[in-house]
Design an enzyme around this catalytic site. Sequence first.
Site, PDB file in Angstrom:
ATOM      1  N   ARG A   1       1.481   1.396  -6.001  1.00 39.15           N
ATOM      2  CA  ARG A   1       1.732   0.437  -4.903  1.00 39.15           C
ATOM      3  C   ARG A   1       0.462  -0.314  -4.519  1.00 39.15           C
ATOM      4  NH1 ARG A   1       6.402   1.794  -1.802  1.00 39.15           N
ATOM      5  NH2 ARG A   1       5.434   0.895   0.032  1.00 39.15           N
TER       6      ARG A   1
ATOM      7  N   LYS B   1       5.105 -10.350 -19.178  1.00 39.73           N
ATOM      8  CA  LYS B   1       4.636  -9.022 -19.589  1.00 39.73           C
ATOM      9  C   LYS B   1       3.230  -9.108 -20.156  1.00 39.73           C
ATOM     10  CE  LYS B   1       7.304  -6.476 -17.977  1.00 39.73           C
ATOM     11  NZ  LYS B   1       7.528  -7.476 -17.038  1.00 39.73           N
TER      12      LYS B   1
ATOM     13  N   HIS C   1       8.324 -31.986 -25.095  1.00 40.61           N
ATOM     14  CA  HIS C   1       8.002 -32.781 -23.888  1.00 40.61           C
ATOM     15  C   HIS C   1       6.648 -32.414 -23.289  1.00 40.61           C
ATOM     16  CE1 HIS C   1      12.013 -34.490 -23.921  1.00 40.61           C
ATOM     17  NE2 HIS C   1      12.490 -33.278 -24.091  1.00 40.61           N
TER      18      HIS C   1
ATOM     19  N   LYS D   1       3.166  -2.563  -7.480  1.00 40.03           N
ATOM     20  CA  LYS D   1       4.521  -2.373  -8.007  1.00 40.03           C
ATOM     21  C   LYS D   1       5.555  -3.119  -7.179  1.00 40.03           C
ATOM     22  CE  LYS D   1       7.791  -0.918 -10.572  1.00 40.03           C
ATOM     23  NZ  LYS D   1       7.949  -1.607 -11.864  1.00 40.03           N
TER      24      LYS D   1
ATOM     25  N   ASN E   1       0.750  -0.322   6.072  1.00 36.13           N
ATOM     26  CA  ASN E   1       1.185  -1.158   4.949  1.00 36.13           C
ATOM     27  C   ASN E   1       1.875  -2.366   5.570  1.00 36.13           C
ATOM     28  OD1 ASN E   1       2.211  -2.256   2.620  1.00 36.13           O
ATOM     29  ND2 ASN E   1       3.963  -0.867   2.519  1.00 36.13           N
ATOM     30  N   GLY E   2       1.458  -3.574   5.166  1.00 36.37           N
ATOM     31  CA  GLY E   2       2.084  -4.788   5.717  1.00 36.37           C
ATOM     32  C   GLY E   2       1.016  -5.741   6.215  1.00 36.37           C
TER      33      GLY E   2
ATOM     34  N   TRP F   1      -3.720  -1.943  -1.225  1.00 35.16           N
ATOM     35  CA  TRP F   1      -3.707  -3.200  -1.980  1.00 35.16           C
ATOM     36  C   TRP F   1      -4.135  -4.244  -0.958  1.00 35.16           C
ATOM     37  CZ3 TRP F   1      -0.341  -7.682  -1.973  1.00 35.16           C
ATOM     38  CH2 TRP F   1      -0.553  -8.538  -3.052  1.00 35.16           C
TER      39      TRP F   1
ATOM     40  N   GLU G   1      10.056 -13.852 -19.631  1.00 34.44           N
ATOM     41  CA  GLU G   1       9.767 -12.435 -19.386  1.00 34.44           C
ATOM     42  C   GLU G   1       8.704 -11.914 -20.347  1.00 34.44           C
ATOM     43  OE1 GLU G   1      10.193 -10.498 -17.122  1.00 34.44           O
ATOM     44  OE2 GLU G   1       9.828  -8.519 -17.974  1.00 34.44           O
TER      45      GLU G   1
ATOM     46  N   CYS H   1       0.846  -1.196   0.000  1.00 33.68           N
ATOM     47  CA  CYS H   1       0.000   0.000   0.000  1.00 33.68           C
ATOM     48  C   CYS H   1       0.882   1.247   0.000  1.00 33.68           C
ATOM     49  CB  CYS H   1      -0.860   0.010   1.258  1.00 33.68           C
ATOM     50  SG  CYS H   1      -1.750  -1.518   1.523  1.00 33.68           S
TER      51      CYS H   1
ATOM     52  N   GLU I   1       0.603 -10.023 -17.376  1.00 37.84           N
ATOM     53  CA  GLU I   1       0.308  -9.094 -16.271  1.00 37.84           C
ATOM     54  C   GLU I   1      -0.376  -7.817 -16.742  1.00 37.84           C
ATOM     55  OE1 GLU I   1       3.578  -7.449 -14.012  1.00 37.84           O
ATOM     56  OE2 GLU I   1       4.935  -7.642 -15.699  1.00 37.84           O
TER      57      GLU I   1
END
Length: 598
Positions: A27, A475, A494, A593, A100-101, A74, A471, A2, A478
Amino acid sequence: MCGIVGYVGARSAVGIIVEGLKRLEYRGYDSAGIAVLHHGQLHVRRAAGRIKMLEGVLGERPLSGALGIGHTRWATHGRPSEENAHPHTDCEGTLVVVHNGIIENYLEIKERLLAEGHRFKSETDTEVVAHLVEHHLKATGRLDWAVKAALREVTGSYAVGVVSTAAPDRLVAAKQGAGSVVVGLGQGEMFVASDIPAILAHTRDVVVLEDNEVAVVTADSVELSTLEGEPVRRASVRILWDPIMAEKGGYRHFMLKEMHEQPRAITDTFRGRIAPDAVRAVERVVLVACGTAFHAAMLGRTMMERLAGIPAEADLGSEFRYRDALVGPETLVVAISQSGETADTLGAVKAARLKGCPILAITNVVGSALAREATGVLYMHAGPEIGVASTKAFSTMIVATYLLGLWLGRHRGAITAEDVKKRIHDLVEIPRLVEKTLELDGQVAGIARELAGARDFLYLGRGLQFPIALEGALKLKEISYIHAEGYAGGEMKHGPIALIADRLPVVALAPRDGSYERMLGNIEEVLARDGQVIAVVHAGDRAVAAKAQHVIEVPACADLLAPLITVIPLQLLAYHIAVRLGCDVDQPRNLAKSVTVE
Ligand code: AGP
């Protein structure tokens, strides 16, 4: 994770806090709120959704006052809603908390406080802090003592801000575990925030709280102490970022701006100074990271082996921290994290330190928790990265591991000074080649138009291109919410080859490296099963152009640095598909983020 912003001074707190929260919205952005103390009373406004929803509420019911705190959330405990939005109050509404946490023991504390008659209004863990402080304030009569007593009962991680009518000239902040708290030093005013961009418009001088510390902030003073009451002296840090660097600078999205900042960011990184002075007797390197940073760590493993001649491995922070790894003082642990606040990476570092490993941090944030935990720090100097989807940070992480490999290799006699010189020359070429690759934007946007309706994507790469396949898939996932898998090309037969049908888009990374011929085989296998190939090849490659439906030609460069070039079209592809689908590129759903919780 947050965002927290607080203000105490002579100006109106509301505008300063709301503007600061907007700079922290990356955030977390599922609800927001603000509390301001005015004429001895606390006034709270909260709203579900983005900060602009809170601005709407403030437009209808304005606030004024020169002391306040705000929060953008968040959600961890309690769904995103107005009643779960911070700030949370005590029973009487005379005290507010933003956090935050995670308060790990909140249920047992809540049960005890409910039994004592406290009335709770939310599902959150945070609210127990407000009632705990209320409980201790009645006993101690002093806000900072009450906050310390309350937090000594708490287990978990927190960055908190507290304001009370009992102390109308001050704000109390505290920090433990992941999640930063910085105090911005103004003239006759002070700022508190989770991250530097929130206050950079007002001051460049900050004091960074460390774990187990509490700050009492008035308009003219900041007093630090430990939870146990021991005074702490801490010098301020001067932030050199230009506030404009944290703005969009005319680009439609932060992510697009940050993609285009990669050439400069790469230049700034290799101008950076390496000072990892605790890596002399290194016998092995373990690189730990999460998400995109883990993909950089995978590339870093090759840099260690090819440049420094050291055995190396890359591991996910969330895995390393719990696997009781066989590491010790002879193992250099390289922790890579843009934010320097990722809980799983910090957890891995703590586990490694307990085993006596020297820690080298590669991070983008000065004074971050990771920077403070590490034995040595190699800053990426990428400038603030606001878009949740990491781009320039990823590129500069790769450059940092390349430089580290050269530095270690030189100090171990694994490479000659001549070789280092050539490798640095290869690196100096890269910003220009990235600029050139970014010019493919139009072609990639056209491919995005054709493929935006696809439900699934497969990304294939081998060797150094395997992490880039991972990667590229991340991208796309997300920011466009399309399912995408990155796979080692050699692994396709496989299992994943069963997916190839009905024009499934397959991005194949096929620069002319040691895996080129085998990648051609992958491309043939995909085409033979009615898949469609989007091939990333070196300019002038005619063999692939004759086969693949889409061919993206990128400039050739030194083999170890090729990932810096081949990742660019994949960033652009994800970006343009997401924009076409109307997704929120800079603040994708469910993401933040920096993930400062497990
Ligand atoms: C990357 O685009 C994501 N935002 C995410 O995977 C990110 O890389 C990861 O959370 C690690 O963040 P860090 O680099 O700040 O530790």
